[in-house]
Design a protein around this motif. Structure first.
Motif, PDB file in Angstrom:
ATOM      1  N   PHE A 137       0.854  -1.188   0.000  1.00 10.12           N
ATOM      2  CA  PHE A 137       0.000   0.000   0.000  1.00 10.12           C
ATOM      3  C   PHE A 137       0.891   1.240   0.000  1.00 10.12           C
ATOM      4  O   PHE A 137       1.840   1.343   0.792  1.00 10.12           O
ATOM      5  CB  PHE A 137      -0.903   0.014   1.232  1.00 10.12           C
ATOM      6  N   ILE A 138       0.602   2.178  -0.865  1.00  7.26           N
ATOM      7  CA  ILE A 138       1.344   3.436  -0.947  1.00  7.26           C
ATOM      8  C   ILE A 138       0.371   4.586  -0.721  1.00  7.26           C
ATOM      9  O   ILE A 138      -0.677   4.668  -1.374  1.00  7.26           O
ATOM     10  CB  ILE A 138       2.039   3.590  -2.310  1.00  7.26           C
ATOM     11  N   VAL A 139       0.711   5.459   0.204  1.00  4.83           N
ATOM     12  CA  VAL A 139      -0.134   6.615   0.510  1.00  4.83           C
ATOM     13  C   VAL A 139       0.068   7.670  -0.575  1.00  4.83           C
ATOM     14  O   VAL A 139       1.173   8.170  -0.787  1.00  4.83           O
ATOM     15  CB  VAL A 139       0.228   7.202   1.892  1.00  4.83           C
ATOM     16  N   ARG A 140      -1.005   7.998  -1.267  1.00  6.72           N
ATOM     17  CA  ARG A 140      -0.914   9.009  -2.322  1.00  6.72           C
ATOM     18  C   ARG A 140      -2.279   9.628  -2.555  1.00  6.72           C
ATOM     19  O   ARG A 140      -3.190   9.005  -3.087  1.00  6.72           O
ATOM     20  CB  ARG A 140      -0.411   8.379  -3.626  1.00  6.72           C
ATOM     21  N   GLU A 163      -7.696  16.255  -4.741  1.00  6.99           N
ATOM     22  CA  GLU A 163      -8.085  16.217  -3.324  1.00  6.99           C
ATOM     23  C   GLU A 163      -7.353  17.284  -2.520  1.00  6.99           C
ATOM     24  O   GLU A 163      -7.957  17.957  -1.664  1.00  6.99           O
ATOM     25  CB  GLU A 163      -7.761  14.835  -2.745  1.00  6.99           C
ATOM     26  N   ILE A 164      -6.064  17.450  -2.771  1.00  9.65           N
ATOM     27  CA  ILE A 164      -5.279  18.451  -2.044  1.00  9.65           C
ATOM     28  C   ILE A 164      -5.743  19.854  -2.405  1.00  9.65           C
ATOM     29  O   ILE A 164      -5.894  20.731  -1.534  1.00  9.65           O
ATOM     30  CB  ILE A 164      -3.779  18.277  -2.340  1.00  9.65           C
ATOM     31  N   ASP A 165      -5.969  20.101  -3.677  1.00 16.16           N
ATOM     32  CA  ASP A 165      -6.437  21.425  -4.111  1.00 16.16           C
ATOM     33  C   ASP A 165      -7.802  21.745  -3.498  1.00 16.16           C
ATOM     34  O   ASP A 165      -8.060  22.885  -3.072  1.00 16.16           O
ATOM     35  CB  ASP A 165      -6.519  21.493  -5.631  1.00 16.16           C
ATOM     36  N   ASP A 166      -8.697  20.757  -3.467  1.00 16.42           N
ATOM     37  CA  ASP A 166     -10.020  20.957  -2.896  1.00 16.42           C
ATOM     38  C   ASP A 166      -9.926  21.275  -1.406  1.00 16.42           C
ATOM     39  O   ASP A 166     -10.628  22.175  -0.911  1.00 16.42           O
ATOM     40  CB  ASP A 166     -10.874  19.707  -3.112  1.00 16.42           C
ATOM     41  N   LEU A 167      -9.059  20.550  -0.688  1.00 15.49           N
ATOM     42  CA  LEU A 167      -8.886  20.809   0.747  1.00 15.49           C
ATOM     43  C   LEU A 167      -8.421  22.239   0.984  1.00 15.49           C
ATOM     44  O   LEU A 167      -8.987  22.961   1.817  1.00 15.49           O
ATOM     45  CB  LEU A 167      -7.888  19.814   1.326  1.00 15.49           C
ATOM     46  N   ARG A 168      -7.413  22.664   0.259  1.00 17.24           N
ATOM     47  CA  ARG A 168      -6.884  24.020   0.456  1.00 17.24           C
ATOM     48  C   ARG A 168      -7.936  25.073   0.117  1.00 17.24           C
ATOM     49  O   ARG A 168      -8.059  26.089   0.811  1.00 17.24           O
ATOM     50  CB  ARG A 168      -5.634  24.216  -0.405  1.00 17.24           C
ATOM     51  N   ALA A 169      -8.692  24.834  -0.926  1.00 18.93           N
ATOM     52  CA  ALA A 169      -9.730  25.790  -1.305  1.00 18.93           C
ATOM     53  C   ALA A 169     -10.792  25.894  -0.221  1.00 18.93           C
ATOM     54  O   ALA A 169     -11.267  27.000   0.107  1.00 18.93           O
ATOM     55  CB  ALA A 169     -10.369  25.374  -2.626  1.00 18.93           C
ATOM     56  N   THR A 188      -1.866  28.361   8.140  1.00 16.72           N
ATOM     57  CA  THR A 188      -0.766  27.404   8.005  1.00 16.72           C
ATOM     58  C   THR A 188      -1.180  26.228   7.137  1.00 16.72           C
ATOM     59  O   THR A 188      -0.416  25.777   6.265  1.00 16.72           O
ATOM     60  CB  THR A 188      -0.336  26.897   9.400  1.00 16.72           C
ATOM     61  N   TRP A 189      -2.381  25.719   7.343  1.00  9.18           N
ATOM     62  CA  TRP A 189      -2.870  24.543   6.622  1.00  9.18           C
ATOM     63  C   TRP A 189      -2.984  24.827   5.128  1.00  9.18           C
ATOM     64  O   TRP A 189      -2.557  24.011   4.295  1.00  9.18           O
ATOM     65  CB  TRP A 189      -4.226  24.144   7.187  1.00  9.18           C
ATOM     66  N   ALA A 190      -3.520  25.982   4.789  1.00  8.42           N
ATOM     67  CA  ALA A 190      -3.776  26.298   3.378  1.00  8.42           C
ATOM     68  C   ALA A 190      -2.523  26.771   2.641  1.00  8.42           C
ATOM     69  O   ALA A 190      -2.368  26.505   1.441  1.00  8.42           O
ATOM     70  CB  ALA A 190      -4.867  27.365   3.277  1.00  8.42           C
ATOM     71  N   GLU A 191      -1.619  27.445   3.348  1.00  6.58           N
ATOM     72  CA  GLU A 191      -0.519  28.112   2.657  1.00  6.58           C
ATOM     73  C   GLU A 191       0.851  27.474   2.886  1.00  6.58           C
ATOM     74  O   GLU A 191       1.745  27.635   2.043  1.00  6.58           O
ATOM     75  CB  GLU A 191      -0.451  29.590   3.094  1.00  6.58           C
ATOM     76  N   GLU A 192       1.038  26.749   3.999  1.00  4.90           N
ATOM     77  CA  GLU A 192       2.385  26.287   4.330  1.00  4.90           C
ATOM     78  C   GLU A 192       2.489  24.773   4.508  1.00  4.90           C
ATOM     79  O   GLU A 192       3.517  24.175   4.165  1.00  4.90           O
ATOM     80  CB  GLU A 192       2.864  26.967   5.627  1.00  4.90           C
ATOM     81  N   PHE A 193       1.472  24.142   5.053  1.00  4.89           N
ATOM     82  CA  PHE A 193       1.545  22.715   5.346  1.00  4.89           C
ATOM     83  C   PHE A 193       1.712  21.910   4.059  1.00  4.89           C
ATOM     84  O   PHE A 193       1.018  22.136   3.063  1.00  4.89           O
ATOM     85  CB  PHE A 193       0.285  22.260   6.086  1.00  4.89           C
ATOM     86  N   ASP A 194       2.632  20.941   4.087  1.00  2.00           N
ATOM     87  CA  ASP A 194       2.975  20.178   2.890  1.00  2.00           C
ATOM     88  C   ASP A 194       2.631  18.703   3.106  1.00  2.00           C
ATOM     89  O   ASP A 194       3.425  17.932   3.660  1.00  2.00           O
ATOM     90  CB  ASP A 194       4.469  20.340   2.596  1.00  2.00           C
ATOM     91  N   TRP A 195       1.443  18.292   2.656  1.00  2.00           N
ATOM     92  CA  TRP A 195       1.056  16.884   2.783  1.00  2.00           C
ATOM     93  C   TRP A 195       1.959  15.981   1.951  1.00  2.00           C
ATOM     94  O   TRP A 195       2.212  14.832   2.321  1.00  2.00           O
ATOM     95  CB  TRP A 195      -0.407  16.699   2.372  1.00  2.00           C
ATOM     96  N   ARG A 196       2.479  16.500   0.859  1.00  2.00           N
ATOM     97  CA  ARG A 196       3.372  15.689   0.033  1.00  2.00           C
ATOM     98  C   ARG A 196       4.640  15.308   0.806  1.00  2.00           C
ATOM     99  O   ARG A 196       5.188  14.219   0.596  1.00  2.00           O
ATOM    100  CB  ARG A 196       3.754  16.433  -1.246  1.00  2.00           C
ATOM    101  N   ALA A 197       5.089  16.166   1.699  1.00  2.00           N
ATOM    102  CA  ALA A 197       6.254  15.826   2.519  1.00  2.00           C
ATOM    103  C   ALA A 197       5.910  14.697   3.486  1.00  2.00           C
ATOM    104  O   ALA A 197       6.753  13.830   3.764  1.00  2.00           O
ATOM    105  CB  ALA A 197       6.734  17.054   3.288  1.00  2.00           C
ATOM    106  N   ILE A 198       4.682  14.696   3.993  1.00  2.00           N
ATOM    107  CA  ILE A 198       4.238  13.598   4.855  1.00  2.00           C
ATOM    108  C   ILE A 198       4.208  12.303   4.058  1.00  2.00           C
ATOM    109  O   ILE A 198       4.672  11.250   4.517  1.00  2.00           O
ATOM    110  CB  ILE A 198       2.853  13.897   5.453  1.00  2.00           C
ATOM    111  N   GLU A 199       3.663  12.347   2.849  1.00  2.00           N
ATOM    112  CA  GLU A 199       3.626  11.160   2.003  1.00  2.00           C
ATOM    113  C   GLU A 199       5.032  10.639   1.709  1.00  2.00           C
ATOM    114  O   GLU A 199       5.263   9.418   1.704  1.00  2.00           O
ATOM    115  CB  GLU A 199       2.897  11.472   0.695  1.00  2.00           C
ATOM    116  N   GLU A 200       5.958  11.553   1.468  1.00  2.00           N
ATOM    117  CA  GLU A 200       7.331  11.139   1.191  1.00  2.00           C
ATOM    118  C   GLU A 200       7.919  10.403   2.385  1.00  2.00           C
ATOM    119  O   GLU A 200       8.608   9.383   2.227  1.00  2.00           O
ATOM    120  CB  GLU A 200       8.180  12.370   0.844  1.00  2.00           C
TER     121      GLU A 200
END
Length: 382
Positions: A10-13, A18-24, A55-67
């Motif tokens: 299983f790979i988290v991706r 989804e990410i764009d919708d969350l930030r919006a 912070t969530w919309a402008e700075e938090f990086d979910w892709r870094a968590i996935e990495e």
């Protein structure tokens, strides 16, 4: 219980959409007018939420968590028709001790990211092969296929998972909800579960102590009675809602990321140490937002509430059979357990009191100390 689908990698991706919708949605947050005082007594202050939202919309990086998560082997298996997600990190030491870690609410398997390398390290002795399942209804152990996921059934599924992985003898550790799953695994799998370690939730005092109990209680224990009483008076509401109307929570949080953030942030702040400190001071914003984002992306607010609170609510207060395994427990400053009360339910062989630091989320707040106490128990009984 039976494996109904073999484990698959299983790979988290999450998708870009989804990410764009969350930030919006976070940027378009519809804030209410503040209540009188606008402080933690009525919920999360709007100023705190506004800051976290930015912070969530402008700075938090979910892709870094996935990495980071891609560095941890993860799998998806099906047990009794239920998808069960788990991480499985083997130590380089071949004869390392198999260990299952169980999270609680509002946590997730992300709680254990910092403690895994401490546990698998063969230089610290003993080393562990670490298995971290997501509780059914949480994260990627979704959706719930049926509504009968009691603590015992979850424990049975995890015991089946350990057997399927080839671990004939293992240790289990848990906090919060996991502190209930761990003894249940001992009761249900007595031939293979060799030891139990918990933090925080075992031996919690309930009700007003009588005179005899007051006389034999230390100052720390009396303070735990006081804090439990205050919790029941001013904080119990979330349990009442999640145990009776989890679907309401699911609808509200699945459609509102800021509602999900507020619901979880309230507890991250209330249950960390020092008391009444701002939550991102100890845990850090990225760690909090990683948990909230995981709940959001997996739409698991309602199913997590259902498993931990609603599925078990009919059995609250029941007295289960005492497991035979030796039990170790560590109580940090925010915790509420009392040893003599815990010994009614389990056989305590190691009890560690830490009164000047540490909170409910031990694996995130004090990973080195939690790992050391777990090792001490295993050295004592393995």
């Amino acid at each position: 219980m039976t494996i109904t689908r073999e484990p698959e990698t299983f790979i988290v991706r999450a998708s870009d959409a989804e990410i764009d919708d969350l930030r919006a949605r976070v940027r378009a947050w519809r804030a209410p007018a503040p209540l009188a005082g606008d402080d933690w007594g009525t919920g999360v202050p709007l100023s705190v939420l506004a800051s976290m939202a930015q912070t969530w919309a402008e700075e938090f990086d979910w892709r870094a968590i996935e990495e980071r998560l891609r560095g941890i082997p993860q799998f998806l298996v099906e047990i009794d028709g239920q998808p069960i997600h788990y991480a499985h990190v083997r130590s380089s030491q071949a004869d390392a001790v198999p260990l299952l870690l169980c999270h609680g609410w509002p946590g997730s398997y992300l709680e254990f990211l910092d403690i895994v390398p401490l546990l698998t390290d063969p230089g610290s002795g003993p080393a562990f092969h670490v298995v971290i399942p997501s509780v059914p209804g949480f994260a990627f152990s979704t959706p719930l296929r049926d509504g009968d996921w009691t603590t015992d059934r979850v424990a049975g599924a995890f015991a089946e998972l350990m057997a399927h992985l080839g671990y004939d003898r293992y240790v289990v550790q848990g906090g919060d909800y996991g502190a209930g799953v761990a003894p249940a695994m001992g009761r249900l799998d007595p031939d293979h579960c060799a030891a139990i370690h918990v933090n925080g939730s075992i031996g919690a005092p309930m009700g007003e102590p009588d005179d005899e109990e007051k006389n034999r209680s230390s100052g720390v224990e009396l303070d735990r009675y006081r804090r439990v009483a205050e919790f029941m008076q001013s904080e119990f509401g979330y349990i009442a809602i999640q145990s009776t109307r989890p679907q309401l929570i699911g609808v509200a949080m699945t459609d509102s990321p800021m509602g999900q953030l507020a619901w979880m942030l309230d507890k991250f702040r209330a249950w960390t140490f020092p008391f009444d400190a701002e939550p991102d001071g100890r845990l850090g914003r990225d760690r909090i937002l990683a948990h909230v984002t995981l709940y959001w992306l997996t739409r698991s607010a309602g199913s997590a509430a259902y498993t931990v609170y609603a599925a078990e609510s009919g059995d609250w207060g029941s007295q289960p059979e005492k497991p035979w395994q030796p039990v170790g427990a560590i109580m940090f400053a925010h915790d509420i357990g009392i040893r003599r009360l815990a010994e009614r339910d389990v056989d305590i062989v190691r009890w560690t009191e830490v009164t000047d630091h540490g909170g409910h989320f031990a694996a995130m707040e004090e990973p080195a100390e939690l790992a050391a106490d777990l090792r001490a128990l295993v050295n004592q009984v393995w």
